[in-house]
Scaffold this motif. Structure first.
Motif, PDB file in Angstrom:
ATOM      1  N   THR A 123     -25.425 -25.166 -16.487  1.00 46.95           N
ATOM      2  CA  THR A 123     -24.911 -26.416 -15.910  1.00 46.95           C
ATOM      3  C   THR A 123     -23.460 -26.321 -15.456  1.00 46.95           C
ATOM      4  O   THR A 123     -23.035 -27.088 -14.592  1.00 46.95           O
ATOM      5  CB  THR A 123     -25.037 -27.571 -16.923  1.00 46.95           C
ATOM      6  OG1 THR A 123     -24.299 -27.237 -18.118  1.00 46.95           O
ATOM      7  CG2 THR A 123     -26.491 -27.810 -17.288  1.00 46.95           C
ATOM      8  N   SER A 126     -22.444 -22.403 -10.769  1.00 47.83           N
ATOM      9  CA  SER A 126     -23.294 -22.500  -9.576  1.00 47.83           C
ATOM     10  C   SER A 126     -23.648 -21.094  -9.109  1.00 47.83           C
ATOM     11  O   SER A 126     -22.770 -20.365  -8.626  1.00 47.83           O
ATOM     12  CB  SER A 126     -22.564 -23.247  -8.447  1.00 47.83           C
ATOM     13  OG  SER A 126     -22.351 -24.594  -8.782  1.00 47.83           O
ATOM     14  N   ALA A 264     -21.422 -16.012  -9.396  1.00 47.54           N
ATOM     15  CA  ALA A 264     -21.480 -17.451  -9.587  1.00 47.54           C
ATOM     16  C   ALA A 264     -20.115 -18.062  -9.329  1.00 47.54           C
ATOM     17  O   ALA A 264     -19.090 -17.383  -9.368  1.00 47.54           O
ATOM     18  CB  ALA A 264     -21.954 -17.789 -11.002  1.00 47.54           C
ATOM     19  N   ALA A 267     -19.378 -24.969 -11.246  1.00 42.18           N
ATOM     20  CA  ALA A 267     -20.251 -26.075 -10.858  1.00 42.18           C
ATOM     21  C   ALA A 267     -19.432 -27.077 -10.051  1.00 42.18           C
ATOM     22  O   ALA A 267     -18.260 -27.324 -10.338  1.00 42.18           O
ATOM     23  CB  ALA A 267     -20.822 -26.748 -12.102  1.00 42.18           C
ATOM     24  N   THR A 269     -18.892 -26.670  -6.799  1.00 46.78           N
ATOM     25  CA  THR A 269     -18.452 -26.024  -5.566  1.00 46.78           C
ATOM     26  C   THR A 269     -19.299 -26.547  -4.413  1.00 46.78           C
ATOM     27  O   THR A 269     -20.528 -26.602  -4.517  1.00 46.78           O
ATOM     28  CB  THR A 269     -18.587 -24.489  -5.668  1.00 46.78           C
ATOM     29  OG1 THR A 269     -17.787 -24.027  -6.768  1.00 46.78           O
ATOM     30  CG2 THR A 269     -18.124 -23.803  -4.391  1.00 46.78           C
ATOM     31  N   PRO A 271     -21.759 -27.178  -1.433  1.00 47.62           N
ATOM     32  CA  PRO A 271     -22.886 -26.358  -0.974  1.00 47.62           C
ATOM     33  C   PRO A 271     -22.558 -25.519   0.256  1.00 47.62           C
ATOM     34  O   PRO A 271     -23.026 -24.377   0.374  1.00 47.62           O
ATOM     35  CB  PRO A 271     -23.969 -27.399  -0.671  1.00 47.62           C
ATOM     36  CG  PRO A 271     -23.642 -28.551  -1.566  1.00 47.62           C
ATOM     37  CD  PRO A 271     -22.151 -28.598  -1.628  1.00 47.62           C
ATOM     38  N   LEU A 274     -20.662 -22.527  -0.911  1.00 48.75           N
ATOM     39  CA  LEU A 274     -21.594 -21.614  -1.576  1.00 48.75           C
ATOM     40  C   LEU A 274     -22.419 -20.844  -0.551  1.00 48.75           C
ATOM     41  O   LEU A 274     -22.690 -19.652  -0.722  1.00 48.75           O
ATOM     42  CB  LEU A 274     -22.516 -22.380  -2.515  1.00 48.75           C
ATOM     43  CG  LEU A 274     -21.893 -22.961  -3.787  1.00 48.75           C
ATOM     44  CD1 LEU A 274     -22.909 -23.824  -4.522  1.00 48.75           C
ATOM     45  CD2 LEU A 274     -21.382 -21.845  -4.699  1.00 48.75           C
ATOM     46  N   SER A 306     -29.557 -18.095  -3.679  1.00 49.17           N
ATOM     47  CA  SER A 306     -28.975 -19.000  -4.671  1.00 49.17           C
ATOM     48  C   SER A 306     -30.028 -19.747  -5.483  1.00 49.17           C
ATOM     49  O   SER A 306     -29.951 -19.829  -6.712  1.00 49.17           O
ATOM     50  CB  SER A 306     -28.041 -20.005  -3.982  1.00 49.17           C
ATOM     51  OG  SER A 306     -27.012 -19.353  -3.287  1.00 49.17           O
ATOM     52  N   LYS A 310     -31.012 -19.073  -9.438  1.00 47.87           N
ATOM     53  CA  LYS A 310     -30.914 -20.142 -10.444  1.00 47.87           C
ATOM     54  C   LYS A 310     -32.218 -20.251 -11.239  1.00 47.87           C
ATOM     55  O   LYS A 310     -32.207 -20.370 -12.467  1.00 47.87           O
ATOM     56  CB  LYS A 310     -30.607 -21.480  -9.770  1.00 47.87           C
ATOM     57  CG  LYS A 310     -30.457 -22.641 -10.752  1.00 47.87           C
ATOM     58  CD  LYS A 310     -30.104 -23.926 -10.039  1.00 47.87           C
ATOM     59  CE  LYS A 310     -29.930 -25.081 -11.008  1.00 47.87           C
ATOM     60  NZ  LYS A 310     -28.791 -24.879 -11.930  1.00 47.87           N
TER      61      LYS A 310
END
Length: 332
Positions: A123, A126, A264, A267, A269, A271, A274, A306, A310
């Motif tokens: 969690t 990312s 990674a 969290a 960041t 989209p 990414l 990605s 995950k």
């Protein structure tokens, strides 16, 4: 002129904001950051291992290749310690703007299951993409009578608890690999943890232990004829050791351990950022220079995007939770 008519000039920020507001879009902040000149400074890539090691050197090649696609340099920041898990709290504390990312080794997931920590890898991070993994093997001294994995299993089954098998530490991937293999066969054994590869290989070559599981740091020992490689824990046979079978093809379907790793970001960041990181590092990981660097350490490109990365991290966590619970290593 047809080309120009089909491709109108890009939207200004004002026009894009008007369209986003008209459509009720909530993604404007992420789009704005990515489209306003990101990256705006060099990107820091946290590598949770000492400088000069195999992983560090290959990560530096990957960083240099990615920097060419991003238009800014990617600077490797070494933060070794705690079995490679320091990257998690460092990423959690970093600004989620895409300028700080890190290598995500498998021990990060395992450490969070074995200890109470103020971060959650599923969690607080990312995933960007999966890059590669490490090959592990089951080894015995060169003079051992065991020529096949089944020889070792038959001997150990007939002598409960007498097999002395070494790993690189309690809760390490080699430890989990041997537990998964022997536990599934209801074979009891004596686990001998070592602090590192060199100590374990010396003990194995001198027959102070009967067998051991380790990563491809065992290569020179096998090449020098001091150790025999019985099998590898990867999905496919190793290009360096094509004559050595995988545990999977020997009938141990669950005994697949290759310690996958990837990249990674914190969290939160955006989209779009990414996405740009993903595209740059995907191109970098498949560059001829990086592929050659991976091969130096018996690794191969093992790409996941990605979303797939995950999902893989979630599945790995579920599998390891069961193993650690069986081994009484799961934190309450």
């Amino acid at each position: 002129m047809k080309f120009l008519r089909k491709n109108p000039p890009p939207l200004t920020r004002r026009d894009a904001l008007r369209q986003a507001m008209a459509l009720g879009m909530a993604v404007w902040p992420a789009w704005s950051k990515a489209s306003s000149g990101w990256p705006q400074k060099p990107i820091q890539l946290i590598v949770p291992w000492p400088a000069g090691g195999g992983t560090d050197l290959s990560m530096r090649v990957l960083a240099e290749e990615a920097g060419q696609h991003l238009g800014h340099s990617v600077v490797v920041i070494n933060r070794p310690g705690a079995a490679g898990t320091l990257v998690a709290p460092l990423l959690k504390a970093a600004a989620p703007d895409g300028h700080t990312i890190g290598q995500l080794p498998l021990p990060v997931l395992r450490h969070a299951l074995m200890h109470k920590v103020p971060w959650d890898p599923l969690t607080d991070l990312s995933p960007i993409l999966q890059v590669s993994g490490t090959t592990f093997g089951l080894l015995v001294p060169s003079h051992s009578p065991w020529q096949k994995v089944q020889d070792l299993l038959d001997w150990a089954r007939a002598r409960p608890g007498e097999l002395m098998l070494g790993s690189t530490g309690i809760g390490s991937t080699p430890h989990l690999a041997m537990e998964d293999l022997l536990g599934a066969q209801n074979i009891t054994y004596t686990h001998v943890p070592f602090r590192g590869t060199t100590d374990q290989m010396l003990a194995l070559a001198s027959a102070n232990i009967m067998a051991g599981v380790n990563s491809t740091g065992f290569t020179p020992w096998v090449e020098q004829g001091k150790l025999r490689l019985l099998a590898v824990f990867s999905e496919q046979r190793s290009a360096r050791w094509p004559q050595v079978p995988t545990m999977k093809e020997l009938g141990f379907a669950q005994a697949v351990f290759h310690s996958p790793w990837g990249l990674a970001a914190p969290a939160g960041t955006p989209p779009a950022v990414l996405g740009q990181l993903h595209d740059a590092f995907k191109a970098a990981m498949f560059s001829a220079r990086h592929i050659a660097e991976l091969q130096r350490y018996d690794q191969e490109a093992n790409y996941l995007d990605s979303l797939a990365y995950k999902q893989s991290l979630i599945q790995i966590t579920q599998h390891e939770r069961k193993l650690l619970q069986r081994m009484k290593l799961l934190t309450e």
